[in-house]
Design a protein around this motif. Structure first.
Motif, PDB file in Angstrom:
ATOM      1  N   SER A  95      -3.248   0.475  -3.517  1.00  0.00           N
ATOM      2  CA  SER A  95      -4.309   1.176  -2.558  1.00  0.00           C
ATOM      3  C   SER A  95      -4.884  -0.073  -1.716  1.00  0.00           C
ATOM      4  CB  SER A  95      -5.261   1.845  -3.476  1.00  0.00           C
ATOM      5  OG  SER A  95      -6.077   0.959  -4.186  1.00  0.00           O
ATOM      6  N   GLN A  96      -5.373   0.243  -0.650  1.00  0.00           N
ATOM      7  CA  GLN A  96      -6.278  -0.499   0.149  1.00  0.00           C
ATOM      8  C   GLN A  96      -7.784  -0.443  -0.283  1.00  0.00           C
ATOM      9  OE1 GLN A  96      -5.215  -2.707   2.650  1.00  0.00           O
ATOM     10  NE2 GLN A  96      -3.341  -2.512   1.435  1.00  0.00           N
TER      11      GLN A  96
ATOM     12  N   SER B  36       0.774  -1.108  -0.043  1.00  0.00           N
ATOM     13  CA  SER B  36      -0.061   0.068  -0.032  1.00  0.00           C
ATOM     14  C   SER B  36       0.803   1.217   0.080  1.00  0.00           C
ATOM     15  CB  SER B  36      -0.742   0.079   1.272  1.00  0.00           C
ATOM     16  OG  SER B  36      -1.608   1.072   1.333  1.00  0.00           O
ATOM     17  N   GLY B  37       0.565   2.055  -1.040  1.00  0.00           N
ATOM     18  CA  GLY B  37       1.236   3.415  -1.160  1.00  0.00           C
ATOM     19  C   GLY B  37       2.321   3.463  -2.151  1.00  0.00           C
ATOM     20  N   ASP B  38       3.019   2.200  -2.592  1.00  0.00           N
ATOM     21  CA  ASP B  38       3.568   1.945  -3.711  1.00  0.00           C
ATOM     22  C   ASP B  38       3.180   2.671  -4.930  1.00  0.00           C
ATOM     23  OD1 ASP B  38       5.803   1.045  -1.851  1.00  0.00           O
ATOM     24  OD2 ASP B  38       5.381  -1.150  -2.471  1.00  0.00           O
TER      25      ASP B  38
ATOM     26  N   ILE C 290      -1.520  -9.476  -4.852  1.00  0.00           N
ATOM     27  CA  ILE C 290      -1.281  -9.884  -3.494  1.00  0.00           C
ATOM     28  C   ILE C 290      -2.142  -9.360  -2.451  1.00  0.00           C
ATOM     29  CG2 ILE C 290       0.624  -9.708  -1.768  1.00  0.00           C
ATOM     30  CD1 ILE C 290       2.656  -9.417  -3.794  1.00  0.00           C
ATOM     31  N   GLN C 291      -2.293  -8.186  -2.315  1.00  0.00           N
ATOM     32  CA  GLN C 291      -3.288  -7.630  -1.606  1.00  0.00           C
ATOM     33  C   GLN C 291      -3.978  -6.231  -1.652  1.00  0.00           C
ATOM     34  OE1 GLN C 291      -1.655  -6.891   2.672  1.00  0.00           O
ATOM     35  NE2 GLN C 291      -3.580  -6.954   3.534  1.00  0.00           N
ATOM     36  N   GLY C 292      -5.351  -5.988  -1.616  1.00  0.00           N
ATOM     37  CA  GLY C 292      -5.826  -4.724  -2.037  1.00  0.00           C
ATOM     38  C   GLY C 292      -6.177  -4.241  -3.359  1.00  0.00           C
TER      39      GLY C 292
ATOM     40  N   ASP D 230      -4.217   8.363   1.166  1.00  0.00           N
ATOM     41  CA  ASP D 230      -3.585   8.447   2.347  1.00  0.00           C
ATOM     42  C   ASP D 230      -1.991   8.811   2.173  1.00  0.00           C
ATOM     43  OD1 ASP D 230      -6.051   8.616   3.503  1.00  0.00           O
ATOM     44  OD2 ASP D 230      -5.723   6.552   4.577  1.00  0.00           O
ATOM     45  N   ASN D 231      -1.574   7.952   1.482  1.00  0.00           N
ATOM     46  CA  ASN D 231      -0.122   8.024   1.143  1.00  0.00           C
ATOM     47  C   ASN D 231       0.413   7.700  -0.185  1.00  0.00           C
ATOM     48  OD1 ASN D 231      -0.940   5.370   1.590  1.00  0.00           O
ATOM     49  ND2 ASN D 231       1.168   4.655   2.239  1.00  0.00           N
ATOM     50  N   LEU D 232       1.582   8.269  -0.506  1.00  0.00           N
ATOM     51  CA  LEU D 232       2.025   7.986  -1.672  1.00  0.00           C
ATOM     52  C   LEU D 232       3.602   7.910  -1.512  1.00  0.00           C
ATOM     53  CD1 LEU D 232       2.173   7.933  -4.960  1.00  0.00           C
ATOM     54  CD2 LEU D 232       2.338  10.386  -4.889  1.00  0.00           C
TER      55      LEU D 232
END
Length: 492
Positions: free
Chosen positions: A261-262, A244-246, A277-279, A382-384
């Motif tokens: 992202s989530q 997340s955020g990558d 993998i996730q999200g 939320d994040n980058l």
């Protein structure tokens, strides 16, 4: 102790590449084979030509292929129709689909519908060849077809077929649910049986051992077979969009942006995949490098590399303002073309200087266009984290392309890491986790992916374009509005 090899098969448009890595992520073997015709027979011939023979040990195999290409086969995996490629279209069927009431709900399910989407092409096959269509047992992606072609013994009936959720998306999978599944209302409306589509599973899931004659001929007999990915999502993992955020951007003929992202966001400038993998993977793609190459070759009568060399010798700020077309993204306006502003002919300027200013205008405009997505991602999520960059093309970022990457990093105001283009290694991350080769995602990505280090920004260039980043976005919106006004006036 026997060796372990991780093997990725990359099914490109006219070429198959097979790459083998050891547990340390080192490339130990690579092969490739080209093909001219888009038929299953040519695929099989090319796969045989690209065979790899490794020392005896544990061999783990997965594959990547183009998204949106369909492979209709009978109960033994034999083609009923030749592959219908992602660039082939069924415009009549797509137009009818868009007029149905069910089409209004597709954006909420993140389902894309165009003339090149699989469902219109499936309908066209059924309408144009109803008798042959009845012979179809499965409609598969190239990735899924290949993996089961390696797994199934010759003459064995293909049963209990599954496909990964990345390849399933364009076929009509609803990824907004906890577990991706086919969006049944579409298939019910079209009277298309879901029996011809595989069950949906996670990328990297276990399939079985390679037991076919083709597997033996390729040197893969008894290898472990795992579900793969689309080429776009494999490239996203290879570029570093892991957790997340990558964020990654692959710069070739198009600029393809992927953000881990989530959640799914509603912005129309983004489309979404379920992350392998996730999200999720928030995505955007628009023509960039292709436009600049076309301009260099068809207007300036020079190569892209030579054009960028001319641009490199032009002073920052002396270039005209170029606004890359928004037909694909972010405006999705088929009338928007590339626009050049503020270009003033200079009497004392040499032809090389003029060409250099024009090319630098395009190179800068592309970097500013790409930057609008980083602003969007920062506002929506939320994040980058650090932006990971893969430069496309044969140059792989050498010479003037290095200058262009520095220009990008300077304009974006982001920490940028240059990644090695390892598409097959990206696809192997979920497979290696499922096969328990690595204990966690970080260890898998750190081992299989290779970085060439940060791309330093030029502070003088950054400060020069700092204000223009905002002005560029505002002017681009205005240009889009003007194109819409011209279209409306033309249509009235």
């Amino acid at each position: 102790m026997s060796e372990t090899h991780l093997i990725g098969i990359d099914m490109e448009i006219q070429e198959f590449r097979i790459t083998a890595y050891d547990r340390s992520g080192n490339k130990v073997l690579g092969s490739k084979a080209e093909f001219d015709q888009y038929s299953i027979d040519d695929w099989v011939r090319a796969l045989r030509d690209a065979s790899v023979f490794l020392p005896k040990g544990r061999n783990i195999v997965t594959a990547v292929g183009t998204s949106g290409t369909i492979v209709p086969v009978d109960k033994y995996g034999t083609p009923v129709f030749e592959p219908q490629w992602y660039f082939e279209t069924a415009p009549e069927q797509a137009t009818r689909l868009r007029k149905l009431e069910i089409a209004n709900d597709l954006p909420n399910r993140r389902l894309l519908l165009s003339a090149s989407s699989p469902i219109p092409k499936i309908l066209a096959l059924r309408e144009q060849n109803p008798d042959r269509f009845e012979e179809i047992e499965w409609i598969l992606s190239p990735t899924t077809w290949l993996l089961y072609r390696l797994h199934m013994q010759n003459g064995e009936r293909w049963r209990d077929i599954e496909t990964d959720w990345n390849n399933a998306l364009k076929f009509g999978a609803d990824i907004s649910t906890t577990s991706p599944q086919w969006y049944e209302p579409v298939f019910d409306t079209l009277d298309l049986s879901l029996d011809i589509l595989p069950e949906i599973t996670a990328p990297g899931s276990w399939i079985g051992h390679a037991e076919s004659q083709l597997a033996s001929e390729m040197g893969l007999r008894d290898a472990e077979i795992y579900h793969g990915l689309t080429d776009g999502n494999a490239s996203a993992l290879a570029a570093g969009s892991i957790q997340s955020g990558d964020c990654s951007i692959i710069c070739g003929t198009s600029s393809v942006i992927k953000y881990a992202s989530q959640e799914i966001d509603a912005d129309n400038s983004l489309y979404f995949h379920r992350h392998p993998i996730q999200g999720y993977l928030a995505s955007a793609a628009f023509d960039t490098g292709y436009i600049l190459r076309w301009f260099c070759e068809n207007v300036l009568d020079t190569s892209l590399s030579s054009g960028l060399k001319l641009a490199q010798s032009t002073n920052a700020g002396d270039e005209p303002r170029v606004f890359i077309q928004g037909d694909r993204s972010p405006f999705f306006n088929p009338d928007v073309g590339t626009t050049i502003l503020d270009f003033w002919p200079e009497d004392k300027e040499s032809p090389e200087e003029t060409r250099g200013r024009l090319v630098r205008g395009f190179a800068t405009g592309i970097a500013l266009s790409e930057n609008t997505y980083f602003d969007l991602l920062e506002n929506q999520f939320d994040n980058l984290n650090t932006v990971h960059l893969i430069s496309g093309g044969k140059s792989r970022g050498q010479g003037p392309f290095t200058w262009w990457n520095t220009l990008r990093a300077s304009i974006w105001e982001q920490e940028v890491i240059k990644m090695e283009p390892r598409t097959s290694a990206g696809a192997l991350i979920p497979t290696a986790l499922e096969a328990s080769i690595y204990p966690d995602v970080k260890k898998a990505s750190d081992t299989l992916l290779h970085s060439h280090g940060p791309i330093p920004a030029d502070e003088s260039i950054h400060s020069l374009y700092e204000e223009e980043r905002t002005e560029f976005k505002e002017n681009w919106e205005t240009i889009n509005h003007l194109y819409k006004m011209i279209r409306d006036r033309r249509d009235s």
